[in-house]
Scaffold this motif. Structure first.
Motif, PDB file in Angstrom:
ATOM      1  N   SER A 230       0.855  -1.182   0.000  1.00 55.86           N
ATOM      2  CA  SER A 230       0.000   0.000   0.000  1.00 55.86           C
ATOM      3  C   SER A 230       0.895   1.238   0.000  1.00 55.86           C
ATOM      4  CB  SER A 230      -0.901   0.010   1.241  1.00 55.86           C
ATOM      5  OG  SER A 230      -0.128   0.183   2.416  1.00 55.86           O
ATOM      6  N   CYS A 231       0.303   2.400  -0.214  1.00 55.07           N
ATOM      7  CA  CYS A 231       1.103   3.624  -0.289  1.00 55.07           C
ATOM      8  C   CYS A 231       1.801   3.924   1.032  1.00 55.07           C
ATOM      9  CB  CYS A 231       0.237   4.804  -0.706  1.00 55.07           C
ATOM     10  SG  CYS A 231      -1.134   5.159   0.424  1.00 55.07           S
ATOM     11  N   TYR A 232       1.283   3.341   2.147  1.00 55.63           N
ATOM     12  CA  TYR A 232       1.899   3.585   3.444  1.00 55.63           C
ATOM     13  C   TYR A 232       2.895   2.491   3.812  1.00 55.63           C
ATOM     14  CZ  TYR A 232      -2.155   6.630   3.725  1.00 55.63           C
ATOM     15  OH  TYR A 232      -3.096   7.580   3.463  1.00 55.63           O
ATOM     16  N   GLY A 233       2.901   1.410   3.078  1.00 56.88           N
ATOM     17  CA  GLY A 233       3.783   0.299   3.413  1.00 56.88           C
ATOM     18  C   GLY A 233       4.870   0.070   2.389  1.00 56.88           C
ATOM     19  N   SER A 234       5.251   1.139   1.694  1.00 55.21           N
ATOM     20  CA  SER A 234       6.222   1.001   0.606  1.00 55.21           C
ATOM     21  C   SER A 234       7.638   1.386   1.005  1.00 55.21           C
ATOM     22  CB  SER A 234       5.772   1.849  -0.587  1.00 55.21           C
ATOM     23  OG  SER A 234       5.629   3.208  -0.194  1.00 55.21           O
TER      24      SER A 234
END
Length: 403
Positions: A230-234
């Motif tokens: 996800s965009c927060y887990g990249s």
């Protein structure tokens, strides 16, 4: 003659420790749980905004400590109110706060029970609560501790209020694998405070001074789990801050904080047979020798051990339970590195995310019991009536300072 007075560490420490040693806690039976406060009888309450410890002293010439009680006061969420936003014409939910007192650590020497000492200690503590402006008082006790229940509900006017679950999991000799499909992000205390206030401030028992909790030296951090990819887990630099995160959250996420109880007190299980000790040691030896087997080994709980407490557990989305499980795995590995014997959490009995919290039933308590009493008029911010008569919600916020 029994005199109840404030605890004086310069002269009462030895007497208090002696009573603690003789008052083993936990369910009756061959196994009992002993709590060692590491030489600081105030450790369970000193991190609260306002606290007091009283002792019961017997004798005239040769004085003896025969009982003690601890209490603390804080401001917590007791309900919600709707605040009409005229600009957007929407109803905004805001927390209602009340000043809440907590009774803990009531001990009476076994040789002086059934003499009214416990009742006298509770009443004296409640006088201090009232003088300090507390509106409610509550206690937590084991659901099968009939003596404690009879004292508080029968003599002191408390009523049964909530039945949360204490979930305890052993710390194995091997590390627990955290799902590769999950990314765990550690928040700084300021960001963690923002997330909790924005998302959890209306949760029952949420402490208004959450910033003091998160900045305490015993706080080991707040962690958010998000789906990898996800965009927060990249990777690093992908966290936008709590406000932005909650405005545009991923499909599923979870949060959890860890508190270091090991530096406040130690626990010890007493009364175990030699066979139980041998079996437990065997599982640890095999687990250390063959860690790839992931054997659920039994920690050495028959000598003093520490624990880490997981609190502020929450999340959203269809995979939130999986996210919580990953956070608990991360907390387990932190506890292993810290030399703890167990990790624990306390959640509402109907908490939907409890399925993601690994625990051993034999170590856990399905129904802890919280009893509450209204001390006076409710001066909360708004009209909420009598909190003692409110129905339970699906979640509670357990303050780690009182565990």
């Amino acid at each position: 003659m029994i005199v109840v007075r404030e605890y004086d560490p310069s002269r009462d420490l030895a007497g208090v420790e002696d009573v603690e040693r003789r008052c083993e806690v936990g369910p009756s039976g061959k196994l009992s749980l002993f709590t060692d406060l590491l030489g600081d009888p105030l450790c369970r309450i000193r991190h609260s905004p306002s606290f007091l410890m009283l002792v019961a002293e017997m004798g005239t010439e040769k004085k003896e400590i025969v009982g003690m009680i601890r209490g603390c006061i804080k401001t917590v969420t007791c309900g919600i109110k709707l605040d009409l936003n005229h600009k957007s014409q929407n109803d905004t939910v805001k927390p209602l706060y009340t000043k809440l007192a907590y009774v803990l650590g009531l001990r009476v020497s076994p040789s002086h029970r059934r003499e009214g000492i416990g009742f006298k200690l509770v009443k004296m503590m409640e006088e201090w609560f009232t003088q300090t402006g507390a509106e409610y008082s509550y206690i937590a006790t084991e659901n099968d501790n009939q003596a404690s229940i009879n004292l508080f509900t029968g003599k002191c006017g408390y009523s049964k209020f909530r039945k949360p679950s204490i979930l305890v999991n052993p710390v194995y000799a091997h590390r627990v694998n955290v799902s590769h499909q999950v990314t765990i992000i550690k928040l700084d205390p300021v960001d963690a405070e923002s997330l909790y206030r924005l998302r959890f401030s209306t949760t029952e028992f949420f402490p208004r001074d959450i910033d003091s909790v998160l900045n305490n030296k015993l706080s080991l951090g707040t962690f958010v789990a998000v789906p990898r990819g996800s965009c927060y887990g990249s990777g690093s630099g992908s966290w936008p801050g709590s406000a932005k995160f909650l405005e545009y959250p991923p499909e599923s996420w979870a949060v959890l904080s860890v508190w270091n109880c090991k530096d406040s007190f130690r626990l010890e299980v007493r009364g175990a047979s030699r066979l139980r000790r041998v079996v437990a040691k065997t599982t640890r030896v095999v687990d250390k020798t063959l860690p790839f087997l992931k054997l659920p080994s039994i920690p050495s709980v028959f000598k003093p051990f520490g624990l880490h407490f997981m609190y502020g557990i929450g999340g959203e989305g269809p995979r939130a339970t999986k996210m919580v499980k990953s956070l608990c795995g991360h907390a387990h590995n932190m506890a292993k590195k810290g030399g703890c014997g167990v990790v624990a959490a306390e959640v509402a009995g109907e908490e939907p995310l409890r399925q993601g919290i690994p625990h051993w039933k034999v170590l856990s308590c399905d129904e802890d019991l919280w009893c509450i009493k209204r001390l006076g008029e409710d001066y909360s911010d708004g009209v909420v009536g009598d909190w003692t008569k409110s129905l339970p919600g699906t979640s509670i916020f357990v303050d780690p300072r009182e565990f």
